[in-house]
Design a protein around this motif. Structure first.
Motif, mmCIF file in Angstrom:
data_model
loop_
_atom_site.group_PDB
_atom_site.id
_atom_site.type_symbol
_atom_site.label_atom_id
_atom_site.label_comp_id
_atom_site.label_asym_id
_atom_site.label_seq_id
_atom_site.Cartn_x
_atom_site.Cartn_y
_atom_site.Cartn_z
ATOM 1 N N PHE A 1 -5.886 8.716 -5.583
ATOM 2 C CA PHE A 1 -5.581 7.344 -5.187
ATOM 3 C C PHE A 1 -6.683 6.806 -4.272
ATOM 4 C CE2 PHE A 1 -3.426 3.968 -2.823
ATOM 5 C CZ PHE A 1 -2.848 3.256 -3.862
ATOM 6 N N ALA A 2 -7.163 7.639 -3.368
ATOM 7 C CA ALA A 2 -8.246 7.236 -2.463
ATOM 8 C C ALA A 2 -9.475 6.812 -3.264
ATOM 9 C CB ALA A 2 -8.598 8.380 -1.515
ATOM 10 N N LYS A 3 -9.863 7.616 -4.238
ATOM 11 C CA LYS A 3 -11.033 7.279 -5.063
ATOM 12 C C LYS A 3 -10.851 5.934 -5.761
ATOM 13 C CE LYS A 3 -12.108 12.082 -6.125
ATOM 14 N NZ LYS A 3 -12.098 13.102 -7.178
ATOM 15 N N GLU A 4 -9.661 5.720 -6.309
ATOM 16 C CA GLU A 4 -9.378 4.455 -7.006
ATOM 17 C C GLU A 4 -9.471 3.272 -6.053
ATOM 18 O OE1 GLU A 4 -5.509 5.018 -8.722
ATOM 19 O OE2 GLU A 4 -6.212 6.634 -10.046
ATOM 20 N N GLN A 5 -8.902 3.421 -4.876
ATOM 21 C CA GLN A 5 -8.896 2.316 -3.920
ATOM 22 C C GLN A 5 -10.295 2.052 -3.371
ATOM 23 O OE1 GLN A 5 -5.878 1.570 -5.309
ATOM 24 N NE2 GLN A 5 -5.965 0.253 -3.532
ATOM 25 N N ILE A 6 -11.060 3.079 -3.137
ATOM 26 C CA ILE A 6 -12.436 2.902 -2.658
ATOM 27 C C ILE A 6 -13.224 2.103 -3.691
ATOM 28 C CG2 ILE A 6 -14.608 4.091 -2.141
ATOM 29 C CD1 ILE A 6 -12.740 6.425 -1.050
ATOM 30 N N THR A 7 -13.079 2.454 -4.960
ATOM 31 C CA THR A 7 -13.768 1.737 -6.032
ATOM 32 C C THR A 7 -13.348 0.272 -6.057
ATOM 33 O OG1 THR A 7 -13.970 3.749 -7.349
ATOM 34 C CG2 THR A 7 -14.148 1.655 -8.536
ATOM 35 N N GLU B 1 -15.737 -2.970 -5.359
ATOM 36 C CA GLU B 1 -15.910 -4.020 -6.365
ATOM 37 C C GLU B 1 -15.570 -5.390 -5.798
ATOM 38 O OE1 GLU B 1 -13.499 -2.615 -9.625
ATOM 39 O OE2 GLU B 1 -15.038 -1.168 -10.263
ATOM 40 N N TYR B 2 -14.478 -5.476 -5.056
ATOM 41 C CA TYR B 2 -14.101 -6.762 -4.467
ATOM 42 C C TYR B 2 -15.095 -7.204 -3.401
ATOM 43 C CZ TYR B 2 -9.618 -6.994 -6.894
ATOM 44 O OH TYR B 2 -8.639 -7.090 -7.846
ATOM 45 N N MET B 3 -15.580 -6.286 -2.600
ATOM 46 C CA MET B 3 -16.564 -6.646 -1.583
ATOM 47 C C MET B 3 -17.870 -7.099 -2.239
ATOM 48 S SD MET B 3 -15.216 -6.476 1.408
ATOM 49 C CE MET B 3 -16.579 -6.361 2.550
ATOM 50 N N ASP B 4 -18.288 -6.405 -3.280
ATOM 51 C CA ASP B 4 -19.521 -6.772 -3.981
ATOM 52 C C ASP B 4 -19.443 -8.156 -4.617
ATOM 53 O OD1 ASP B 4 -20.711 -4.400 -3.253
ATOM 54 O OD2 ASP B 4 -20.429 -3.428 -5.213
ATOM 55 N N SER B 5 -18.228 -8.579 -4.975
ATOM 56 C CA SER B 5 -18.052 -9.895 -5.596
ATOM 57 C C SER B 5 -17.519 -10.938 -4.590
ATOM 58 C CB SER B 5 -17.130 -9.792 -6.809
ATOM 59 O OG SER B 5 -15.839 -9.361 -6.419
ATOM 60 N N TYR B 6 -17.574 -10.601 -3.300
ATOM 61 C CA TYR B 6 -17.186 -11.507 -2.212
ATOM 62 C C TYR B 6 -15.712 -11.926 -2.253
ATOM 63 C CZ TYR B 6 -22.212 -11.657 -1.780
ATOM 64 O OH TYR B 6 -23.526 -11.288 -1.635
ATOM 65 N N ALA C 1 -10.120 -7.301 -1.307
ATOM 66 C CA ALA C 1 -10.576 -5.998 -0.802
ATOM 67 C C ALA C 1 -9.649 -5.495 0.295
ATOM 68 C CB ALA C 1 -12.013 -6.110 -0.281
ATOM 69 N N ILE C 2 -9.271 -6.388 1.190
ATOM 70 C CA ILE C 2 -8.369 -6.008 2.278
ATOM 71 C C ILE C 2 -7.007 -5.607 1.723
ATOM 72 C CG2 ILE C 2 -7.121 -6.879 4.307
ATOM 73 C CD1 ILE C 2 -9.665 -8.553 4.919
ATOM 74 N N GLN C 3 -6.533 -6.311 0.719
ATOM 75 C CA GLN C 3 -5.247 -5.966 0.115
ATOM 76 C C GLN C 3 -5.293 -4.564 -0.490
ATOM 77 O OE1 GLN C 3 -4.403 -9.168 -2.606
ATOM 78 N NE2 GLN C 3 -3.676 -10.515 -0.988
ATOM 79 N N GLU C 4 -6.389 -4.222 -1.152
ATOM 80 C CA GLU C 4 -6.523 -2.881 -1.734
ATOM 81 C C GLU C 4 -6.617 -1.823 -0.646
ATOM 82 O OE1 GLU C 4 -5.947 -2.219 -4.847
ATOM 83 O OE2 GLU C 4 -5.834 -4.354 -5.321
ATOM 84 N N ILE D 1 -13.939 3.538 7.855
ATOM 85 C CA ILE D 1 -15.235 3.109 7.310
ATOM 86 C C ILE D 1 -15.067 1.843 6.473
ATOM 87 C CG2 ILE D 1 -17.103 3.724 5.713
ATOM 88 C CD1 ILE D 1 -16.725 6.663 6.707
ATOM 89 N N MET D 2 -14.048 1.817 5.621
ATOM 90 C CA MET D 2 -13.849 0.637 4.774
ATOM 91 C C MET D 2 -13.452 -0.594 5.588
ATOM 92 S SD MET D 2 -12.168 1.930 1.199
ATOM 93 C CE MET D 2 -10.885 2.982 1.867
ATOM 94 N N SER D 3 -12.819 -0.401 6.723
ATOM 95 C CA SER D 3 -12.382 -1.540 7.520
ATOM 96 C C SER D 3 -13.408 -1.966 8.574
ATOM 97 C CB SER D 3 -11.025 -1.252 8.164
ATOM 98 O OG SER D 3 -11.110 -0.170 9.049
ATOM 99 N N LEU D 4 -14.522 -1.252 8.684
ATOM 100 C CA LEU D 4 -15.566 -1.633 9.656
ATOM 101 C C LEU D 4 -15.985 -3.103 9.547
ATOM 102 C CD1 LEU D 4 -17.863 1.503 9.940
ATOM 103 C CD2 LEU D 4 -16.966 0.176 11.853
ATOM 104 N N PRO D 5 -16.155 -3.656 8.342
ATOM 105 C CA PRO D 5 -16.562 -5.069 8.270
ATOM 106 C C PRO D 5 -15.499 -6.038 8.784
ATOM 107 C CG PRO D 5 -16.940 -3.965 6.161
ATOM 108 C CD PRO D 5 -16.146 -3.030 7.024
#
Length: 172
Positions: free
Chosen positions: A70-76, A80-85, A90-93, A137-141
């Motif tokens: 599940f972690a791998k899926e959510q990281i991906t 993807e959401y961050m890369d597409s702004y 991204a926050i929801q995921e 790490i994912m929430s740093l931004p």
């Protein structure tokens, strides 16, 4: 007829009401879901292992591979959401990962594993610490100060909080 969102003026800034709602919900979720996960995890690591995250894993639970996948899926998805702004998505995921990790605690019942002296407790504590590392790490931004505090509580140096490390499960 188009509906125009209500705006609020705060300190000479016009803020869309949807933005205010989003920020309020984000802060509430942060306090409840992530705060709960962090407090439960750090509390159990302190109680069961004297504050040291166990790394000598010999036995796992049936839920460990599920949370790791599940972690791998959510990281991906977050990437993807961050890369597409699409920051909100991204926050929801990210919050889905937090909710799933809280569920992992309930599924594995570490307090029962500790009471019964089960070796699987090490795996659960390790997976929880790894999940918090990834979440920080994912929430740093979005919440840099809170993320840094989480990393600090896990004993992880800020310079080691690298996005590319998210797919590894052996950093701690």
């Amino acid at each position: 007829m188009a509906v125009t969102p209500k705006t609020t003026t705060t300190d000479n800034f016009n803020i869309d009401a949807r933005t205010v709602d989003f920020v309020e919900r984000f802060n509430s979720d942060l306090a409840n879901d992530l705060g709960n996960l962090l407090n439960r995890t750090i509390g159990m690591i302190n109680k069961y292992y004297g504050g040291e995250i166990p790394t000598d894993i010999t036995t796992t639970t049936e839920f460990d591979s599920v949370i790791q996948e599940f972690a791998k899926e959510q990281i991906t998805k977050v990437e993807e959401y961050m890369d597409s702004y699409h920051v909100s998505a991204a926050i929801q995921e990210l919050w889905k990962y937090i909710a799933r990790t809280n569920k992992y605690i309930d599924e594995t019942a570490p307090w029962v594993l500790a009471k019964e002296g089960k070796e699987e407790l090490k795996s659960v504590m390790f997976n929880l610490a790894e999940a918090l590392r990834k979440i920080a790490i994912m929430s740093l931004p979005f919440i840099p100060e809170s993320s840094k505090k989480i990393l600090n509580q896990l004993g992880i140096d800020e310079k080691d909080a690298i996005w590319d490390s998210l797919y590894n499960f052996d950093i701690i």
